[in-house]
Write a protein that holds these residues in place. Structure first.
Motif, PDB file in Angstrom:
ATOM      1  N   PRO A   1       0.830  -1.215   0.000  1.00  0.00           N
ATOM      2  CA  PRO A   1       0.000   0.000   0.000  1.00  0.00           C
ATOM      3  C   PRO A   1       0.856   1.252   0.000  1.00  0.00           C
ATOM      4  O   PRO A   1       2.047   1.218   0.322  1.00  0.00           O
ATOM      5  N   THR A   2       0.249   2.357  -0.378  1.00  0.00           N
ATOM      6  CA  THR A   2       0.924   3.644  -0.215  1.00  0.00           C
ATOM      7  C   THR A   2       1.001   3.966   1.276  1.00  0.00           C
ATOM      8  O   THR A   2       0.384   3.285   2.105  1.00  0.00           O
ATOM      9  N   ILE A   3       1.708   5.007   1.618  1.00  0.00           N
ATOM     10  CA  ILE A   3       1.968   5.317   3.021  1.00  0.00           C
ATOM     11  C   ILE A   3       0.677   5.500   3.818  1.00  0.00           C
ATOM     12  O   ILE A   3       0.550   5.035   4.950  1.00  0.00           O
ATOM     13  N   THR A   4      -0.309   6.172   3.227  1.00  0.00           N
ATOM     14  CA  THR A   4      -1.530   6.508   3.976  1.00  0.00           C
ATOM     15  C   THR A   4      -2.731   5.632   3.623  1.00  0.00           C
ATOM     16  O   THR A   4      -3.808   5.835   4.185  1.00  0.00           O
ATOM     17  N   ALA A   5      -2.560   4.659   2.727  1.00  0.00           N
ATOM     18  CA  ALA A   5      -3.714   3.901   2.223  1.00  0.00           C
ATOM     19  C   ALA A   5      -4.459   3.167   3.331  1.00  0.00           C
ATOM     20  O   ALA A   5      -5.697   3.203   3.406  1.00  0.00           O
ATOM     21  N   VAL A   6      -3.737   2.486   4.209  1.00  0.00           N
ATOM     22  CA  VAL A   6      -4.380   1.716   5.271  1.00  0.00           C
ATOM     23  C   VAL A   6      -5.094   2.644   6.241  1.00  0.00           C
ATOM     24  O   VAL A   6      -6.263   2.430   6.590  1.00  0.00           O
ATOM     25  N   ALA A   7      -4.414   3.692   6.675  1.00  0.00           N
ATOM     26  CA  ALA A   7      -5.014   4.634   7.625  1.00  0.00           C
ATOM     27  C   ALA A   7      -6.254   5.304   7.042  1.00  0.00           C
ATOM     28  O   ALA A   7      -7.284   5.443   7.725  1.00  0.00           O
ATOM     29  N   ASP A   8      -6.193   5.700   5.778  1.00  0.00           N
ATOM     30  CA  ASP A   8      -7.330   6.369   5.143  1.00  0.00           C
ATOM     31  C   ASP A   8      -8.527   5.433   5.035  1.00  0.00           C
ATOM     32  O   ASP A   8      -9.677   5.850   5.242  1.00  0.00           O
ATOM     33  N   THR A   9      -8.282   4.163   4.696  1.00  0.00           N
ATOM     34  CA  THR A   9      -9.382   3.206   4.556  1.00  0.00           C
ATOM     35  C   THR A   9     -10.055   2.940   5.893  1.00  0.00           C
ATOM     36  O   THR A   9     -11.292   2.901   5.986  1.00  0.00           O
ATOM     37  N   ILE A  10      -9.262   2.767   6.943  1.00  0.00           N
ATOM     38  CA  ILE A  10      -9.824   2.538   8.275  1.00  0.00           C
ATOM     39  C   ILE A  10     -10.626   3.758   8.734  1.00  0.00           C
ATOM     40  O   ILE A  10     -11.744   3.627   9.252  1.00  0.00           O
ATOM     41  N   GLU A  11     -10.066   4.934   8.543  1.00  0.00           N
ATOM     42  CA  GLU A  11     -10.757   6.157   8.965  1.00  0.00           C
ATOM     43  C   GLU A  11     -12.089   6.324   8.237  1.00  0.00           C
ATOM     44  O   GLU A  11     -13.102   6.672   8.852  1.00  0.00           O
ATOM     45  N   GLU A  12     -12.097   6.070   6.939  1.00  0.00           N
ATOM     46  CA  GLU A  12     -13.339   6.202   6.164  1.00  0.00           C
ATOM     47  C   GLU A  12     -14.388   5.202   6.618  1.00  0.00           C
ATOM     48  O   GLU A  12     -15.571   5.537   6.755  1.00  0.00           O
ATOM     49  N   SER A  13     -13.980   3.966   6.868  1.00  0.00           N
ATOM     50  CA  SER A  13     -14.923   2.944   7.312  1.00  0.00           C
ATOM     51  C   SER A  13     -15.506   3.285   8.677  1.00  0.00           C
ATOM     52  O   SER A  13     -16.719   3.176   8.893  1.00  0.00           O
ATOM     53  N   ASN A  14     -14.645   3.680   9.603  1.00  0.00           N
ATOM     54  CA  ASN A  14     -15.142   4.025  10.941  1.00  0.00           C
ATOM     55  C   ASN A  14     -16.047   5.251  10.926  1.00  0.00           C
ATOM     56  O   ASN A  14     -16.993   5.358  11.708  1.00  0.00           O
ATOM     57  N   LYS A  15     -15.763   6.165  10.020  1.00  0.00           N
ATOM     58  CA  LYS A  15     -16.633   7.328   9.865  1.00  0.00           C
ATOM     59  C   LYS A  15     -18.010   6.903   9.353  1.00  0.00           C
ATOM     60  O   LYS A  15     -19.045   7.371   9.850  1.00  0.00           O
ATOM     61  N   ASN A  16     -18.033   5.995   8.379  1.00  0.00           N
ATOM     62  CA  ASN A  16     -19.304   5.535   7.818  1.00  0.00           C
ATOM     63  C   ASN A  16     -20.061   4.627   8.782  1.00  0.00           C
ATOM     64  O   ASN A  16     -21.272   4.430   8.638  1.00  0.00           O
ATOM     65  N   MET A  17     -19.358   4.071   9.751  1.00  0.00           N
ATOM     66  CA  MET A  17     -19.989   3.208  10.746  1.00  0.00           C
ATOM     67  C   MET A  17     -20.905   3.973  11.687  1.00  0.00           C
ATOM     68  O   MET A  17     -21.876   3.427  12.230  1.00  0.00           O
ATOM     69  N   GLN A  18     -20.650   5.236  11.893  1.00  0.00           N
ATOM     70  CA  GLN A  18     -21.293   5.978  12.976  1.00  0.00           C
ATOM     71  C   GLN A  18     -22.810   6.065  12.831  1.00  0.00           C
ATOM     72  O   GLN A  18     -23.542   6.001  13.821  1.00  0.00           O
ATOM     73  N   TRP A  19     -23.292   6.174  11.600  1.00  0.00           N
ATOM     74  CA  TRP A  19     -24.750   6.253  11.416  1.00  0.00           C
ATOM     75  C   TRP A  19     -25.422   4.957  11.868  1.00  0.00           C
ATOM     76  O   TRP A  19     -26.472   4.985  12.531  1.00  0.00           O
ATOM     77  N   TYR A  20     -24.812   3.832  11.525  1.00  0.00           N
ATOM     78  CA  TYR A  20     -25.399   2.534  11.899  1.00  0.00           C
ATOM     79  C   TYR A  20     -25.368   2.347  13.412  1.00  0.00           C
ATOM     80  O   TYR A  20     -26.315   1.807  14.009  1.00  0.00           O
ATOM     81  N   ARG A  21     -24.311   2.803  14.054  1.00  0.00           N
ATOM     82  CA  ARG A  21     -24.248   2.711  15.514  1.00  0.00           C
ATOM     83  C   ARG A  21     -25.302   3.610  16.153  1.00  0.00           C
ATOM     84  O   ARG A  21     -26.001   3.188  17.092  1.00  0.00           O
ATOM     85  N   ALA A  22     -25.441   4.820  15.648  1.00  0.00           N
ATOM     86  CA  ALA A  22     -26.394   5.769  16.220  1.00  0.00           C
ATOM     87  C   ALA A  22     -27.836   5.305  16.055  1.00  0.00           C
ATOM     88  O   ALA A  22     -28.702   5.655  16.859  1.00  0.00           O
ATOM     89  N   ASN A  23     -28.095   4.505  15.026  1.00  0.00           N
ATOM     90  CA  ASN A  23     -29.462   4.032  14.758  1.00  0.00           C
ATOM     91  C   ASN A  23     -29.657   2.567  15.145  1.00  0.00           C
ATOM     92  O   ASN A  23     -30.562   1.887  14.644  1.00  0.00           O
ATOM     93  N   ASN A  24     -28.792   2.084  16.028  1.00  0.00           N
ATOM     94  CA  ASN A  24     -28.931   0.750  16.628  1.00  0.00           C
ATOM     95  C   ASN A  24     -28.850  -0.404  15.626  1.00  0.00           C
ATOM     96  O   ASN A  24     -29.519  -1.416  15.788  1.00  0.00           O
ATOM     97  N   HIS A  25     -28.044  -0.231  14.607  1.00  0.00           N
ATOM     98  CA  HIS A  25     -27.782  -1.327  13.668  1.00  0.00           C
ATOM     99  C   HIS A  25     -26.366  -1.857  13.941  1.00  0.00           C
ATOM    100  O   HIS A  25     -25.438  -1.635  13.176  1.00  0.00           O
ATOM    101  N   GLU A  26     -26.242  -2.540  15.072  1.00  0.00           N
ATOM    102  CA  GLU A  26     -24.922  -2.953  15.541  1.00  0.00           C
ATOM    103  C   GLU A  26     -24.255  -3.932  14.581  1.00  0.00           C
ATOM    104  O   GLU A  26     -23.042  -3.880  14.369  1.00  0.00           O
ATOM    105  N   PHE A  27     -25.036  -4.837  13.989  1.00  0.00           N
ATOM    106  CA  PHE A  27     -24.461  -5.802  13.054  1.00  0.00           C
ATOM    107  C   PHE A  27     -23.794  -5.081  11.887  1.00  0.00           C
ATOM    108  O   PHE A  27     -22.647  -5.369  11.532  1.00  0.00           O
ATOM    109  N   PHE A  28     -24.498  -4.127  11.312  1.00  0.00           N
ATOM    110  CA  PHE A  28     -23.934  -3.351  10.200  1.00  0.00           C
ATOM    111  C   PHE A  28     -22.700  -2.579  10.660  1.00  0.00           C
ATOM    112  O   PHE A  28     -21.687  -2.523   9.953  1.00  0.00           O
ATOM    113  N   ALA A  29     -22.775  -1.978  11.832  1.00  0.00           N
ATOM    114  CA  ALA A  29     -21.669  -1.161  12.323  1.00  0.00           C
ATOM    115  C   ALA A  29     -20.398  -1.981  12.463  1.00  0.00           C
ATOM    116  O   ALA A  29     -19.308  -1.551  12.048  1.00  0.00           O
ATOM    117  N   ASN A  30     -20.501  -3.181  13.021  1.00  0.00           N
ATOM    118  CA  ASN A  30     -19.319  -4.026  13.192  1.00  0.00           C
ATOM    119  C   ASN A  30     -18.731  -4.477  11.854  1.00  0.00           C
ATOM    120  O   ASN A  30     -17.511  -4.533  11.692  1.00  0.00           O
TER     121      ASN A  30
END
Length: 447
Positions: free
Chosen positions: A312-341
């Motif tokens: 990977p490029t230097i920031t590829a892994v960090a950027d992918t994790i950050e984007e996924s965790n950011k997109n997870m927040q809506w599912y967590r806030a709306n009680n969709h724990e399976f989707f969030a995980n």
């Protein structure tokens, strides 16, 4: 008991290898795609030596250093011997063995793909077309055997040319042999004697787990609105494909099936995500109906020399994790724990599938998967579980110990490597996944 079930006592078994590894050092069970982005400092120095020898017009010393660089001491994936100006070598790559010789100023390498008793025009046409996509190697016919070849003069065989030439030969042949035999009845498989068969028990466990994950995912998708949840559904489908690739470790036709599913989404077209989700779902349904015997044929252990993906490029892994965790927040806030995980799993799993990751990242990803799929790892003989499904509690001491062992092991190569276990939250699986992935995101992998 597990020695008997999984043939761990057999002589023809491998040590801990690949991108992921079982926590038990004696276990031959591996996880994930092989990564050659795992060289120690000593091995990296051998590459530098090979380059320096070549520039100093010492080609044979350059060859010695180069093949030593390729060799993974944990898997014995390279055999090399030289006498004077003649050398012989073997490289192991999945279901294929690349055999080569250095003689009379020339390096030649070849690998057998399949046996063709009678000439078949469709086969030859396929190979002719594929030849145009190759940069260093070529398909060829040796009597009644299809093969691939790579040749170069010693004077032009610098380490970069050798690496990419042999990598193309190895990775393309490993992928095409099974596809050719599956697609053309005129062909017979050859050269599979060196692979390590796994027990029927282990195959059954992997088959059952794959079927259970597909069933669970499709049922969860059916329980939500396909339009409103199109993004979440896409996360579930891709994460499922990456999980099968990592935990089941398919080869042959099953690996090709998984790659086809992933390619549906990443194909550059204008189709909406809802249509791509539909097509991916249909492919998973086909996978559910795939005869068990065909799945079993794609389950075995083998040695590898080259990764099929790039670092990977230097920031590829960090950027992918950050984007996924950011997109997870809506599912967590709306009680969709399976989707969030699963969205958080996607961040690490995508990187493991798409890149040749540094070894510490792959080893940390295994911890994440052992926490999220404890029943599967327990079935495979992992006794010191990190997470108890019944009590929903963590083995914090074991997790801390394993993380620290990984960090300590790779400090020599990555002196700034730090994983702050004090920042891990064990209040719930959701909180653990978020804090764990954020620690992986923060890793300093400057060598």
């Amino acid at each position: 008991m597990f020695d008997k079930l999984f043939n761990w006592g057999k002589k023809k078994t491998e040590g801990v290898t690949g991108s992921g590894m079982a926590n038990n050092p004696a276990s031959p069970i591996t996880f994930g795609r092989y990564s050659d982005n795992n060289k120690t400092v000593e091995k990296t120095k051998r590459w530098t030596a090979a380059d320096n020898f070549f520039k100093a017009n010492l080609p044979f010393e350059s060859m010695d250093a180069f093949f030593d660089y390729l060799k993974d001491n944990a898997t014995d994936n390279v055999e090399y011997s030289r006498t004077g100006e003649t050398a012989d070598f073997k490289l192991f790559q999945g279901s294929k063995i690349i055999t080569g010789r250095l003689q009379d100023g020339q390096l030649s390498a070849h690998v057998k793909l399949a046996r063709m008793q009678q000439p078949a025009v469709p086969v030859m046409r396929r190979l002719l077309e594929m030849n145009f996509s190759l940069y260093y190697s070529r398909f060829a016919l040796d009597n009644n055997e299809l093969c691939m070849r790579f040749d170069t003069s010693i004077t032009s065989a610098n380490p970069n040319k050798l690496y990419y030439g042999l990598k193309e030969l190895a990775t393309k042949s490993d992928k095409q042999d099974d596809l050719l035999v599956d697609d053309f009845s005129a062909l017979e498989a050859v050269g599979h004697d060196h692979i390590t068969e796994i027990s029927e028990t282990e195959k059954q466990l992997k088959y059952d787990a794959m079927q259970e994950w597909i069933k669970e995912t499709l049922e969860k998708i059916a329980s939500v609105d396909g339009n409103n949840f199109s993004g979440g559904i896409n996360y579930l489908l891709l994460t499922l494909a990456y999980r099968i690739d990592y935990l089941i470790v398919p080869e042959g036709s099953l690996l090709n099936d998984i790659e086809k599913i992933v390619a549906i989404y990443f194909k550059k077209d204008e189709r909406p995500i809802i249509e791509k989700n539909r097509d991916m779902i249909e492919e998973f349904k086909k996978l559910q109906l795939k005869p068990k015997e065909d799945v079993f044929k794609s389950l075995f252990r083998s040695r590898h020399t080259f990764s099929i993906v790039a670092p990977p490029t230097i920031t590829a892994v960090a950027d992918t994790i950050e984007e996924s965790n950011k997109n997870m927040q809506w599912y967590r806030a709306n009680n969709h724990e399976f989707f969030a995980n699963k969205v958080m799993e996607y961040g690490l799993a995508y990187c493991q599938y798409s890149y040749s990751l540094p070894r510490p990242v792959s080893e940390l990803f295994e911890i994440f998967m052992r926490v999220n799929y404890p029943a599967y790892f327990e079935a495979l003989g992992q006794k010191d579980g990190f997470y108890n499904l019944q009590t929903k509690t963590f083995n914090q001491a074991a997790i801390h110990s394993r993380v620290q062992k990984i960090i300590d092991q790779w400090k020599v190569k990555y002196p700034k490597l730090v994983f702050n276990t004090a920042n891990l939250s064990f209040l719930s699986l959701l909180s653990f996944n978020e804090t764990f992935t954020m620690q992986v995101k923060a890793l300093n992998l400057e060598a």
